[in-house]
Scaffold this active site. Sequence first.
Site, PDB file in Angstrom:
ATOM      1  N   GLY A 239       5.964 -14.067  14.105  1.00  0.00           N
ATOM      2  CA  GLY A 239       5.214 -13.106  14.901  1.00  0.00           C
ATOM      3  C   GLY A 239       3.717 -13.240  14.722  1.00  0.00           C
TER       4      GLY A 239
ATOM      5  N   SER B 121       8.554 -19.708  12.004  1.00  0.00           N
ATOM      6  CA  SER B 121       7.164 -19.622  12.431  1.00  0.00           C
ATOM      7  C   SER B 121       6.290 -19.054  11.308  1.00  0.00           C
ATOM      8  CB  SER B 121       7.074 -18.792  13.713  1.00  0.00           C
ATOM      9  OG  SER B 121       5.790 -18.866  14.282  1.00  0.00           O
TER      10      SER B 121
ATOM     11  N   ASP C 135       6.845 -28.408  20.531  1.00  0.00           N
ATOM     12  CA  ASP C 135       6.264 -27.182  19.995  1.00  0.00           C
ATOM     13  C   ASP C 135       4.749 -27.326  20.036  1.00  0.00           C
ATOM     14  OD1 ASP C 135       5.323 -25.050  18.464  1.00  0.00           O
ATOM     15  OD2 ASP C 135       6.972 -25.161  17.036  1.00  0.00           O
TER      16      ASP C 135
ATOM     17  N   HIS D  66       8.502 -24.007  20.696  1.00  0.00           N
ATOM     18  CA  HIS D  66       8.380 -23.182  19.502  1.00  0.00           C
ATOM     19  C   HIS D  66       9.464 -22.110  19.435  1.00  0.00           C
ATOM     20  CE1 HIS D  66       6.207 -21.671  16.028  1.00  0.00           C
ATOM     21  NE2 HIS D  66       6.198 -20.451  16.538  1.00  0.00           N
TER      22      HIS D  66
END
Length: 329
Positions: free
Chosen positions: A66, A137, A238, A270
């Site tokens: 995030g 991520s 990505d 991604h």
Amino acid sequence: MRPPRLILLRGLHLLCFDISVAYCYFFSSQVRRSIVYGDQPRNRLDLYLPINTNGPKPVVVFVTGGAWIIGYKAWGSLLGLQLAERDIIVACVDYRNFPQGTISDMVKDVSQGVSFVCNLIDRFGGDPNRIYLMGQSAGAHISACVLLEQAIKESRGESTTWSVSQIKAYFGLSGGYNLFNLVDHFHNRGLYRSIFLSIMEGEGSFEQFSPEVRIKDPRNREAASLLPPIKLFHGTSDYSIPSDASINIVEALKGVGAEAEVILYEGKSHTDLFLQDPLRGGKDDLFDHVVSVIHAGDEEALAKDASAPPRKRLVPEILLRLARHISPF
């Protein structure tokens, strides 16, 4: 990766969620939501428990992404539910996001969440000797920092509340592990340098929170020997965090004698590996690989995996293509 578009993506994320997934998250007895693991804001985790309660289960501690700004434990609900179907407990750890916290707060929070799992998961049917750490991520970056910091502390003989030896493998999905290589890239994609520097506590902290750089320090050679097997997954398309990020840290890890590998997925973006592919249903190579590692040596579990029915499609293809098209990631 501009903040307003981050909110838009998470809105689409929720739109794409199958109603049954949302229902399970809020109402299923298999999901224990918002278990407190610490005394800071957002020190909560969700547990996804298998229906089958015979014997202690392997455990995955999952840290969501995030952009260090909008991470939330519920983003891991689909993964949690799907792994629970394979008799694997999943703990999705929440942590303070920026501006509520900066990178050192995030690392501290996640480490405390891992400690909670390592010390108390047996109360929920988990096996404290079969714990796996996974991040996606920004969550991959934070969890990698946590793992390496823990190994360094142990190599120095410092007192700790959990041990790296309890982590059987680390799974990193679409992560970035060298802040020096990412700051300009993120700036060009809309996560502006001033914001990124604030999140990471200034350029002077880049080395401390860059596992790729830190692992090369000769002073950390003993810490490298304590690390579990490292398995990284990355899409070649990505553009948020290029796959070179995973390739480079694997080379650095191998250079100091650690066991590490990177698996590349041709043409994947991604979010494809974590969001679109699981929602698409059918065969999911990444999911199957993770499960095969966790169940290695357990012939009964592997046999069940081999006979498991294909996962159903949860979202129409047109919505998945729309998500891929407008995603800021």
